[in-house]
Design a protein around this motif. Structure first.
Motif, short mmCIF file in Angstrom:
data_model
loop_
_atom_site.label_atom_id
_atom_site.label_comp_id
_atom_site.label_asym_id
_atom_site.label_seq_id
_atom_site.Cartn_x
_atom_site.Cartn_y
_atom_site.Cartn_z
N ASP A 1 0.82 -1.22 0.00
CA ASP A 1 0.00 0.00 0.00
C ASP A 1 0.85 1.27 0.00
N ASP A 2 2.14 1.13 -0.27
CA ASP A 2 3.05 2.29 -0.26
C ASP A 2 3.02 3.01 -1.61
N THR A 3 2.16 4.02 -1.71
CA THR A 3 2.07 4.81 -2.94
C THR A 3 3.06 5.98 -2.93
N THR A 4 3.41 6.44 -1.76
CA THR A 4 4.31 7.60 -1.65
C THR A 4 5.64 7.34 -2.33
N SER A 5 6.22 6.17 -2.07
CA SER A 5 7.50 5.82 -2.68
C SER A 5 7.36 5.69 -4.19
N GLN A 6 6.27 5.06 -4.63
CA GLN A 6 6.08 4.88 -6.07
C GLN A 6 5.93 6.22 -6.79
N ILE A 7 5.26 7.17 -6.17
CA ILE A 7 5.14 8.50 -6.77
C ILE A 7 6.51 9.13 -6.94
N THR A 8 7.34 9.01 -5.90
CA THR A 8 8.71 9.54 -5.98
C THR A 8 9.49 8.87 -7.10
N GLN A 9 9.33 7.57 -7.24
CA GLN A 9 10.06 6.82 -8.26
C GLN A 9 9.61 7.20 -9.67
N ILE A 10 8.32 7.43 -9.83
CA ILE A 10 7.80 7.88 -11.13
C ILE A 10 8.39 9.23 -11.49
N GLU A 11 8.42 10.15 -10.55
CA GLU A 11 8.97 11.47 -10.79
C GLU A 11 10.45 11.39 -11.13
N GLN A 12 11.16 10.48 -10.49
CA GLN A 12 12.58 10.30 -10.78
C GLN A 12 12.79 9.75 -12.18
N ALA A 13 11.90 8.87 -12.62
CA ALA A 13 12.00 8.32 -13.98
C ALA A 13 11.79 9.41 -15.02
N ILE A 14 10.86 10.30 -14.75
CA ILE A 14 10.62 11.43 -15.67
C ILE A 14 11.85 12.31 -15.73
N ALA A 15 12.39 12.64 -14.56
CA ALA A 15 13.55 13.53 -14.49
C ALA A 15 14.78 12.91 -15.14
N ALA A 16 14.88 11.58 -15.09
CA ALA A 16 16.05 10.88 -15.65
C ALA A 16 15.97 10.72 -17.16
N GLY A 17 14.84 11.10 -17.75
CA GLY A 17 14.69 10.97 -19.19
C GLY A 17 14.41 9.55 -19.65
N ASP A 18 13.79 8.75 -18.79
CA ASP A 18 13.46 7.38 -19.16
C ASP A 18 12.47 7.35 -20.33
N LYS A 19 12.54 6.27 -21.11
CA LYS A 19 11.61 6.09 -22.23
C LYS A 19 10.28 5.50 -21.78
#
Length: 370
Positions: free
Chosen positions: A90-108
């Motif tokens: 049920d940990d959505t907070t971490s997943q939100i952070t990880q999604i934002e990091q993927a965007i910032a990293a230029g992931d495809k």
């Protein structure tokens, strides 16, 4: 475990930091924000193609198996895969952070098993930024949050369990314990499996969007049919300890329980431990997952049947979909008429029942995961 999700992260770490997990052992957190590991190979024009795999958590062998297959497929496709996960289902907070990091990293792209619909806005932000969003195991609500979802038909998996259980009862009364995933969030995998089991038993679900609204007693129509009552409904968080605690609570309310539905195999194994400790025999337990480590529970009868699913196929399909997008610009889509792409399920049991398709544990050992 499992799972149309409504609700569920971890910080990325430098390439030199790696959480290492083996078998069914839990992975240790790399930081207070969560766990992460990476695998990189060169690929794509002008450099590496980076993809984020975001799992629910890192302790269940199911997710460890998915990570392993995803890494193997990523290496074949020349993709740098960054793997992270939540601290719990049920940990959505971490997943939100990880999604934002993927965007910032230029992931495809992002491949994610959602911990809940709280991550939806972050995923929509990723899509707007040009990333392909692939959901695995747990379809989002609404389905359009992801470009595609590769998942088990969880309703079908639950239905297989329910039909088998009804047939095994052979007309006897059913005193049922429902061991779900969560009680404070609505997660599609949780609802679909629960409702599939009830439908397989021939019990009306009540509210199709929420667990626990079915009539608490009445007649089930599966198999030869008979009377039933829902003795209890408890959350397990999809874990062994959660399953054991939930089963102990149920037995304290009704010592005559003779049928247990569990959201996944860890929860079912916890229930089996509680039943054994309580000296309870003749109780049928059903589950969903298909892990190799659970086959001994099935062959011994502690778990009567389990609906096997294929997390490796979900992971590899996700990696392939993003690799294809990078190559052709074509985004993946769900199967026509569905809000996901069905990766299949099979019932594993050494007690086959007439009218219910299944395979035994010997055959299951050739296709189980973990």
């Amino acid at each position: 475990m499992t799972s149309h999700a409504k609700t569920r992260p971890q910080r990325r770490v430098a390439a030199g930091l790696l959480c290492i997990g083996a078998g069914a052992l839990a992975l240790t957190s790399c930081s207070s924000g969560g766990t992460a590991s990476s695998q990189g190979t060169s690929g794509g024009k002008g450099g590496k193609v980076k993809v984020a795999l975001i799992l629910k958590e890192f302790t269940n062998p199911y997710w460890i198996s998915m990570e392993k297959t995803a890494k193997q497929e990523a290496a074949k496709k020349g993709i740098e895969l960054q793997v992270t996960a939540g601290k719990s289902d049920d940990d959505t907070t971490s997943q939100i952070t990880q999604i934002e990091q993927a965007i910032a990293a230029g992931d495809k792209g992002i491949i994610i098993s959602l911990n809940g619909d709280a991550v939806n806005n972050a995923l929509l932000k990723a899509k707007k930024a040009g990333l392909v969003v692939v959901a695995v195991d747990t379809p989002p609500i609404p389905a359009s949050v992801a470009d595609v979802t590769y998942a088990t038909d969880n309703t079908q998996a639950g239905t297989l369990d329910g039909k088998w259980a009804a047939a095994k009862l052979n007309g006897k009364s059913a005193d049922i314990a429902m061991l779900d995933d969560l009680s404070d969030q609505v997660i599609t995998v949780d609802v679909d499996r629960d409702h599939g089991f009830l439908q397989g038993m021939g019990i009306p679900v009540g509210n199709p969007n929420v667990n626990g609204k079915e009539p608490k007693s009445g007649q089930y129509t599966g198999g030869k049919g008979g009377s039933y009552k829902i003795a209890c409904q408890q959350p397990t968080n999809g874990s062994v300890t959660g399953g054991q605690t939930a089963m102990e609570t149920c037995l304290s309310k009704d010592s005559n329980i003779n049928l247990v539905y569990a959201i996944n195999e860890p929860a079912a194994q916890g229930a089996a431990h509680a039943l054994k400790a309580g000296g309870k025999t003749g109780v049928t337990v059903v589950a969903i997952d298909g892990g190799c480590s659970n086959l001994s529970f099935v062959s011994s009868g502690q778990v009567g049947a389990t609906a096997g699913q294929f997390p490796g196929k979900m992971a590899s399909e996700g990696v392939d979909a993003i690799a294809q997008f990078v190559k052709t610009g074509k985004k993946p889509t769900n199967q026509q008429g569905k809000d996901f792409f069905n990766t299949g399920t099979k019932l594993y049991t050494d007690s086959p029942q007439s009218g219910v398709s299944s395979i035994n544990t010997k055959a299951a050992a050739k296709m189980c995961w973990g």
